[in-house]
Design a protein around this motif. Structure first.
Motif, PDB file in Angstrom:
ATOM      1  N   GLU A  48       0.820  -1.206   0.000  1.00  0.00           N
ATOM      2  CA  GLU A  48       0.000   0.000   0.000  1.00  0.00           C
ATOM      3  C   GLU A  48       0.857   1.259   0.000  1.00  0.00           C
ATOM      4  N   ASN A  49       2.104   1.132   0.412  1.00  0.00           N
ATOM      5  CA  ASN A  49       2.982   2.299   0.504  1.00  0.00           C
ATOM      6  C   ASN A  49       4.113   2.232  -0.520  1.00  0.00           C
ATOM      7  N   LYS A  50       3.860   1.615  -1.656  1.00  0.00           N
ATOM      8  CA  LYS A  50       4.921   1.419  -2.645  1.00  0.00           C
ATOM      9  C   LYS A  50       5.444   2.742  -3.205  1.00  0.00           C
ATOM     10  N   GLY A  51       4.622   3.791  -3.185  1.00  0.00           N
ATOM     11  CA  GLY A  51       5.079   5.081  -3.691  1.00  0.00           C
ATOM     12  C   GLY A  51       5.935   5.841  -2.708  1.00  0.00           C
ATOM     13  N   GLN A  52       6.038   5.342  -1.466  1.00  0.00           N
ATOM     14  CA  GLN A  52       6.787   6.073  -0.446  1.00  0.00           C
ATOM     15  C   GLN A  52       8.280   6.091  -0.745  1.00  0.00           C
ATOM     16  N   PHE A  53       8.803   5.006  -1.300  1.00  0.00           N
ATOM     17  CA  PHE A  53      10.234   4.969  -1.630  1.00  0.00           C
ATOM     18  C   PHE A  53      10.568   6.031  -2.668  1.00  0.00           C
ATOM     19  N   ARG A  54       9.665   6.259  -3.615  1.00  0.00           N
ATOM     20  CA  ARG A  54       9.871   7.303  -4.614  1.00  0.00           C
ATOM     21  C   ARG A  54       9.926   8.682  -3.958  1.00  0.00           C
ATOM     22  N   THR A  55       9.042   8.928  -2.999  1.00  0.00           N
ATOM     23  CA  THR A  55       9.037  10.198  -2.279  1.00  0.00           C
ATOM     24  C   THR A  55      10.321  10.377  -1.475  1.00  0.00           C
ATOM     25  N   CYS A  57      13.248   9.084  -2.113  1.00  0.00           N
ATOM     26  CA  CYS A  57      14.349   9.347  -3.045  1.00  0.00           C
ATOM     27  C   CYS A  57      14.319  10.795  -3.538  1.00  0.00           C
ATOM     28  N   MET A  58      13.124  11.325  -3.812  1.00  0.00           N
ATOM     29  CA  MET A  58      13.019  12.701  -4.276  1.00  0.00           C
ATOM     30  C   MET A  58      13.474  13.674  -3.190  1.00  0.00           C
ATOM     31  N   SER A  59      13.012  13.449  -1.962  1.00  0.00           N
ATOM     32  CA  SER A  59      13.389  14.317  -0.855  1.00  0.00           C
ATOM     33  C   SER A  59      14.866  14.168  -0.512  1.00  0.00           C
ATOM     34  N   LEU A  60      15.345  12.928  -0.499  1.00  0.00           N
ATOM     35  CA  LEU A  60      16.755  12.673  -0.204  1.00  0.00           C
ATOM     36  C   LEU A  60      17.646  13.258  -1.287  1.00  0.00           C
ATOM     37  N   GLY A  61      17.187  13.188  -2.542  1.00  0.00           N
ATOM     38  CA  GLY A  61      17.956  13.763  -3.640  1.00  0.00           C
ATOM     39  C   GLY A  61      18.121  15.259  -3.504  1.00  0.00           C
ATOM     40  N   THR A  62      17.098  15.941  -2.965  1.00  0.00           N
ATOM     41  CA  THR A  62      17.195  17.380  -2.751  1.00  0.00           C
ATOM     42  C   THR A  62      18.255  17.707  -1.721  1.00  0.00           C
ATOM     43  N   ILE A 180      11.335  17.650 -15.298  1.00  0.00           N
ATOM     44  CA  ILE A 180      10.426  18.371 -14.400  1.00  0.00           C
ATOM     45  C   ILE A 180       9.057  18.616 -15.018  1.00  0.00           C
ATOM     46  N   CYS A 181       8.958  18.570 -16.341  1.00  0.00           N
ATOM     47  CA  CYS A 181       7.644  18.725 -16.969  1.00  0.00           C
ATOM     48  C   CYS A 181       6.729  17.538 -16.669  1.00  0.00           C
ATOM     49  N   GLY A 182       7.293  16.442 -16.212  1.00  0.00           N
ATOM     50  CA  GLY A 182       6.494  15.271 -15.876  1.00  0.00           C
ATOM     51  C   GLY A 182       5.884  15.329 -14.495  1.00  0.00           C
ATOM     52  N   GLY A 183       6.143  16.433 -13.755  1.00  0.00           N
ATOM     53  CA  GLY A 183       5.550  16.583 -12.440  1.00  0.00           C
ATOM     54  C   GLY A 183       6.248  15.764 -11.370  1.00  0.00           C
ATOM     55  N   ALA A 184       5.607  15.695 -10.194  1.00  0.00           N
ATOM     56  CA  ALA A 184       6.219  15.047  -9.033  1.00  0.00           C
ATOM     57  C   ALA A 184       6.523  13.574  -9.281  1.00  0.00           C
ATOM     58  N   LYS A 185       5.651  12.888 -10.026  1.00  0.00           N
ATOM     59  CA  LYS A 185       5.854  11.449 -10.250  1.00  0.00           C
ATOM     60  C   LYS A 185       7.114  11.195 -11.064  1.00  0.00           C
ATOM     61  N   ARG A 186       7.307  11.963 -12.156  1.00  0.00           N
ATOM     62  CA  ARG A 186       8.501  11.768 -12.980  1.00  0.00           C
ATOM     63  C   ARG A 186       9.759  12.202 -12.236  1.00  0.00           C
ATOM     64  N   ILE A 187       9.661  13.278 -11.450  1.00  0.00           N
ATOM     65  CA  ILE A 187      10.807  13.734 -10.654  1.00  0.00           C
ATOM     66  C   ILE A 187      11.213  12.643  -9.662  1.00  0.00           C
ATOM     67  N   GLY A 188      10.207  12.073  -8.971  1.00  0.00           N
ATOM     68  CA  GLY A 188      10.491  11.008  -8.013  1.00  0.00           C
ATOM     69  C   GLY A 188      11.056   9.769  -8.672  1.00  0.00           C
ATOM     70  N   THR A 189      10.534   9.420  -9.842  1.00  0.00           N
ATOM     71  CA  THR A 189      11.027   8.244 -10.558  1.00  0.00           C
ATOM     72  C   THR A 189      12.477   8.432 -10.998  1.00  0.00           C
ATOM     73  N   LEU A 195      19.600   8.192  -7.891  1.00  0.00           N
ATOM     74  CA  LEU A 195      20.218   8.396  -6.585  1.00  0.00           C
ATOM     75  C   LEU A 195      20.832   7.132  -5.984  1.00  0.00           C
ATOM     76  N   PRO A 196      20.117   5.991  -5.958  1.00  0.00           N
ATOM     77  CA  PRO A 196      20.743   4.790  -5.381  1.00  0.00           C
ATOM     78  C   PRO A 196      22.038   4.396  -6.078  1.00  0.00           C
ATOM     79  N   PHE A 197      22.076   4.551  -7.403  1.00  0.00           N
ATOM     80  CA  PHE A 197      23.291   4.213  -8.157  1.00  0.00           C
ATOM     81  C   PHE A 197      24.479   5.057  -7.698  1.00  0.00           C
ATOM     82  N   ALA A 198      24.293   6.393  -7.657  1.00  0.00           N
ATOM     83  CA  ALA A 198      25.385   7.290  -7.275  1.00  0.00           C
ATOM     84  C   ALA A 198      25.778   7.086  -5.813  1.00  0.00           C
ATOM     85  N   THR A 199      24.794   6.860  -4.958  1.00  0.00           N
ATOM     86  CA  THR A 199      25.076   6.672  -3.536  1.00  0.00           C
ATOM     87  C   THR A 199      25.886   5.402  -3.297  1.00  0.00           C
TER      88      THR A 199
END
Length: 412
Positions: A48-55, A57-62, A180-189, A195-199
């Motif tokens: 149910e929380n599968k989208g949380q990892f994307r969020t 990553c987006m926040s951690l990337g910032t 960024i034109c893809g909105g929050a979903k594309r940014i998170g994806t 991010l995991p690769f570089a980290t």
């Protein structure tokens, strides 16, 4: 003049306010830092929380921009090894602060107003203060989140490839605008992929370098503790000024790295499909602060102190990767910088929509991409200072709201 203004904003007052807020929430929430991780990991595995990892990553990337590398090196250069301990302390307290930010965001956010602006406007009932925060956030997104990151990225890439700055700016404009034109979903994806690769790559290089100089590790850890609390300074008869530099540099760079207390995290987490769950968003954001500062920044600090003669990661990595060091650093810095840029775009866009609710996001996306890409052409020394100023100004209304609304976080 800008440096003078910056030193006043990031003076004893703001640093004390950040520490006090973190201490208050640490005790009020009964040291929640120690109790969060099992819940977060279990929740993110939940279907149910599968989208949380994307969020996350987006926040951690910032947060995980160039500050994790150049910022840590700067802190050590200014405050010595002791600054590392104060980065850890600021991160530990910041975990409680960032939990409170996201908890309040979940309580007050709706479809019209989200994130930090929501709990300042509705909780403190001050639209003017929320507008001030949004204005500072908007300008910080262009500066620290855009031009500064691309400027650092371009220096690494140009040093490695010799590409024309103008041509690089065109490539970066197209890439940023496409994402960024893809909105929050594309940014998170995008963040979830990059991010995991570089980290992982950065972590592996750091561990290899530290292992190669592992005989220095015990003395380095001892040096961090002694210099953090003035043991070495007192033994040498040095005044408390040296200790104050370690405290100031460590806390400032720690906050710049993980952004706890600045108010950017609630904006990013407000895009989550579970945005109304304050506990989930708060604990996820705590995990981000831990990864950003306690893990990545610590690795950077140990690499520099163990394996570098000039307080740079490049020199330390040269012992591992030799002549290919510039290539590895260019890849890592590019990914970290790009993730920060696209994450800060979302912060800036949310602030922009706070003022211009009916305006289309396409216009802001175009202007942001263009401004950020110019960082590949122009130098960004003054932009760094301006960004520091606006980041600091973001913190004041945010911390005021956190202190005034503490009973709501405790109840939640």
């Amino acid at each position: 003049m800008l440096e003078k203004i910056n030193s006043h904003i990031w003076g004893v007052g703001l640093i004390s306010l950040l520490l006090i807020t973190g201490i208050i929430y640490t005790f009020k929430l009964r040291f929640i830092q120690f109790r969060s991780f099992p819940y977060v990991l279990k929740s993110m595995k939940n279907g149910e929380n599968k989208g949380q990892f994307r969020t996350v990553c987006m926040s951690l990337g910032t947060a995980m921009g160039t500050g994790n590398i150049t910022g840590v090196a700067s802190a050590i250069s200014i405050g010595g090894a002791g600054a590392v301990m104060w980065m850890w302390i600021s991160a530990f307290l910041g975990m409680a602060t960032v939990y409170a930010e996201n908890s309040l965001s979940a309580i007050y956010s709706d479809k019209k107003v989200r994130g930090t602006m929501a709990y300042i406007e509705k909780g403190l009932k001050s639209r003017h203060l929320a507008g001030f925060f949004a204005f500072c956030c908007l300008l910080a997104s262009f500066g620290m989140g855009g031009m500064v990151q691309i400027n650092t990225l371009s220096e690494s890439v140009i040093n490695c490839t010799g590409i024309s700055p103008f041509f690089l700016a065109i490539i970066l404009f197209s890439l940023i605008f496409l994402i960024i034109c893809g909105g929050a979903k594309r940014i998170g994806t995008a963040s979830q992929i990059l991010l995991p690769f570089a980290t992982v790559l950065y972590t592996i290089l750091c561990i290899i370098a530290i292992t190669k100089f592992r005989d220095r590790l015990p003395s380095v850890l001892s040096q961090i503790i002694k210099e953090a609390f003035g043991v070495k300074q007192a033994a040498g008869g040095i005044s408390g000024y040296t200790l104050s530099k370690a405290v100031s540099a460590g806390i400032r760079r720690g906050v710049f790295s993980n952004e706890a207390g600045l108010g950017s995290s609630p904006i990013l987490h407000s895009s989550s499909q579970n945005a109304d769950c304050g506990v989930m968003q708060g604990m996820s954001s705590m995990l981000e602060v831990f990864i950003d500062t306690m893990l990545c920044c610590t690795l950077t600090a140990l690499v520099i102190l163990c394996a570098s003669e000039d307080n740079t990661v490049r020199t330390a990595f040269f012992h591992v990767t030799g002549g290919k060091t510039d290539i590895f650093l260019a890849v890592i810095m590019s990914v970290f910088s790009l993730c920060t840029v696209i994450g800060w775009f979302y912060c800036g866009e949310t602030a922009f929509r706070y003022f211009f609710k009916n305006s289309k996001a396409f216009f802001f996306a175009f202007v942001f991409s263009l401004t950020a890409s110019l960082g590949a052409i122009f130098k960004a020394e003054s932009i760094w200072t301006l960004s520091d100023i606006f980041n600091g100004l973001m913190a004041f209304p945010n911390l005021l709201a956190l202190l005034m609304l503490i009973k709501h976080v405790k109840r939640e």
